[in-house]
Design an enzyme around this catalytic site. Structure first.
Site, short mmCIF file in Angstrom:
data_model
loop_
_atom_site.label_atom_id
_atom_site.label_comp_id
_atom_site.label_asym_id
_atom_site.label_seq_id
_atom_site.Cartn_x
_atom_site.Cartn_y
_atom_site.Cartn_z
N ALA A 70 -9.14 -10.39 -3.08
CA ALA A 70 -9.76 -9.07 -2.90
C ALA A 70 -11.21 -9.19 -3.34
O ALA A 70 -11.55 -10.05 -4.16
CB ALA A 70 -9.04 -8.04 -3.75
N GLY A 115 -5.53 -11.84 -3.23
CA GLY A 115 -5.22 -11.14 -1.98
C GLY A 115 -5.13 -12.10 -0.79
O GLY A 115 -4.47 -11.79 0.22
N GLU A 118 -1.66 -13.34 -0.96
CA GLU A 118 -0.81 -12.20 -0.59
C GLU A 118 -0.81 -11.99 0.93
O GLU A 118 0.24 -11.75 1.53
CB GLU A 118 -1.28 -10.94 -1.33
CG GLU A 118 -1.01 -11.03 -2.83
CD GLU A 118 -1.63 -9.88 -3.61
OE1 GLU A 118 -2.87 -9.72 -3.54
OE2 GLU A 118 -0.89 -9.14 -4.27
N GLU A 138 -5.38 -13.01 -10.53
CA GLU A 138 -5.80 -11.66 -10.93
C GLU A 138 -5.77 -11.46 -12.44
O GLU A 138 -6.57 -10.70 -12.98
CB GLU A 138 -4.90 -10.61 -10.26
CG GLU A 138 -5.10 -10.48 -8.75
CD GLU A 138 -4.22 -11.43 -7.94
OE1 GLU A 138 -3.68 -12.41 -8.50
OE2 GLU A 138 -4.09 -11.17 -6.73
N1 COA Z 1 -14.66 -11.40 -4.16
C1 COA Z 1 -15.99 -11.28 -3.92
N2 COA Z 1 -16.80 -12.33 -3.76
C2 COA Z 1 -16.24 -13.55 -3.86
C3 COA Z 1 -14.89 -13.75 -4.13
C4 COA Z 1 -14.08 -12.59 -4.27
N3 COA Z 1 -12.75 -12.67 -4.49
N4 COA Z 1 -14.64 -15.08 -4.19
C5 COA Z 1 -15.80 -15.68 -3.95
N5 COA Z 1 -16.80 -14.77 -3.77
C6 COA Z 1 -18.21 -15.01 -3.49
C7 COA Z 1 -18.96 -15.48 -4.73
O1 COA Z 1 -19.33 -14.39 -5.53
C8 COA Z 1 -20.14 -16.18 -4.08
O2 COA Z 1 -21.04 -15.19 -3.62
P1 COA Z 1 -22.62 -15.33 -3.91
O3 COA Z 1 -22.99 -16.64 -3.24
O4 COA Z 1 -23.22 -14.13 -3.25
O5 COA Z 1 -22.78 -15.39 -5.40
C9 COA Z 1 -19.52 -16.81 -2.83
O6 COA Z 1 -18.33 -16.07 -2.56
C10 COA Z 1 -19.12 -18.26 -3.02
O7 COA Z 1 -18.27 -18.35 -4.14
P2 COA Z 1 -18.54 -19.34 -5.39
O8 COA Z 1 -17.83 -18.77 -6.58
O9 COA Z 1 -20.00 -19.57 -5.54
O10 COA Z 1 -17.86 -20.65 -4.86
P3 COA Z 1 -17.22 -21.82 -5.74
O11 COA Z 1 -16.93 -22.93 -4.78
O12 COA Z 1 -18.06 -22.11 -6.93
O13 COA Z 1 -15.82 -21.23 -6.29
C11 COA Z 1 -13.73 -20.04 -6.13
C12 COA Z 1 -14.80 -20.90 -5.40
C13 COA Z 1 -12.72 -19.58 -5.09
C14 COA Z 1 -13.03 -20.90 -7.20
C15 COA Z 1 -14.42 -18.84 -6.80
O14 COA Z 1 -15.23 -18.21 -5.83
C16 COA Z 1 -13.47 -17.81 -7.35
O15 COA Z 1 -12.89 -18.02 -8.38
N6 COA Z 1 -13.31 -16.68 -6.64
C17 COA Z 1 -12.50 -15.57 -7.10
C18 COA Z 1 -11.04 -15.86 -6.92
C19 COA Z 1 -10.23 -14.70 -7.45
O16 COA Z 1 -10.20 -14.40 -8.63
N7 COA Z 1 -9.52 -14.02 -6.52
C20 COA Z 1 -8.69 -12.90 -6.86
C21 COA Z 1 -9.44 -11.64 -6.69
S1 COA Z 1 -8.41 -10.24 -7.07
#
Ligand code: COA
Length: 264
Positions: A70, A115, A118, A138
């Protein structure tokens, strides 16, 4: 004709009875915000109503992620009432995918987190690249899965694995996800697209009424008791006997030729 022009966050494409739905926010790793969820809801409603679509591939744009969850930016601002609405909005859309009556394959490249997992679990088949990572992180945000994760993961992988993934938030790799029954196939990343589209083509060429009977019978069996499931199986079996496709399938076997299922 695909109504791609109605969507800002999705790309839609038709390939011989297969509708390819691509979530197109690669700069945000295809994170699901309210608008993306609304568009997915509309896209799957259109698929349900279109007999020319016989199978679906759902994927994320770019190389890094199916869907990374999400949209955390949106999540951060939700009031309790908005959070309830957001959860119900996502759940309803994913329930629509699950109950579509046509097979949906989630093609998982890279991350399917929160999500994203999911959404993939609401699909009927999940093909993962060997570099995929899945999880329910989450808890690290101080919240729990809100789009059905606690329920679908429980049904797919059991109580122990569900609690392990949801309580710790730690992602697992494709191999572990396969061992737990969370993904249904793993393929080398460079073969992901070919393997997914070969499977989708096979499904799109199968008899739609029989596919629907299988999807619904398994769904009902998973949600109700065995007697309800067996009863539904009988009814679906009987409905198949009214189709040209069943006549074609059986006749083709007897004539030692390949069947051609027209969908009627
Ligand atoms: N919601 C909003 N933006 C997200 C996102 C999410 N769930 N997951 C990634 N992004 C965005 C980042 O903020 C970043 O945006 P920016 O370049 O404008 O700062 C872009 O996507 C790239 O992500 P980044 O974190 O820089 O890539 P990474 O390779 O370093 O890490 C992940 C990848 C997937 C490990 C990391 O993005 C992450 O942990 N995401 C969240 C996962 C999560 O908690 N999901 C559950 C949400 S309820």
């Amino acid at each position: 004709m695909t109504p791609s022009h109605d969507f800002h966050h999705l790309l839609l494409e038709d390939r011989d009875g297969v509708r390819v739905v691509t979530i197109n926010r690669p700069d945000k790793l295809n994170a699901l915000n309210f608008a993306v969820i609304a568009e997915l809801d509309a896209a799957f409603r259109a698929i349900a109503a279109d007999p020319a679509v016989r199978a679906v591939v759902l994927r994320g744009a770019g190389e890094k992620a199916f869907v990374a969850g999400a949209d955390i930016g949106e999540l951060a601002t939700l009031s309790p009432i908005q959070a309830r609405h957001f959860s119900q909005h996502g759940q309803k859309m994913m329930r629509g995918v699950e109950l579509l009556g046509k097979p949906v394959i989630a093609m998982i490249r890279g991350y399917a987190l929160g999500g994203g997992l999911e959404l993939a679990m609401s699909c009927h088949l999940r093909i993962a690249a060997d570099n995929a990572k899945v999880g329910q992180p989450e808890i690290n945000l101080g919240v729990l899965p809100g789009f059905g994760g606690t329920q679908r993961l429980l049904r797919l992988a059991g109580r122990g694995a569900t609690l392990e993934l949801c309580l710790t938030g730690a992602p697992i790799n494709a191999q572990r996800a396969f061992e737990l029954g969370i993904v249904t196939r793993i393929v080398p990343a460079e073969q992901l697209e070919a393997a997914t589209f070969a499977l989708a083509a096979q499904l799109a060429a199968s008899a739609p009424q029989a596919l629907r009977g299988i999807l619904d019978a398994v769904q009902i069996g998973g949600e109700c008791g065995i007697d309800a499931g067996l009863d539904y199986e009988t009814q679906a079996f009987a409905v198949c006997a009214s189709t040209h496709d069943m006549r074609e399938g059986t006749q083709a076997f007897l004539e030692r030729r390949k069947p051609v299922f027209g969908g009627d």
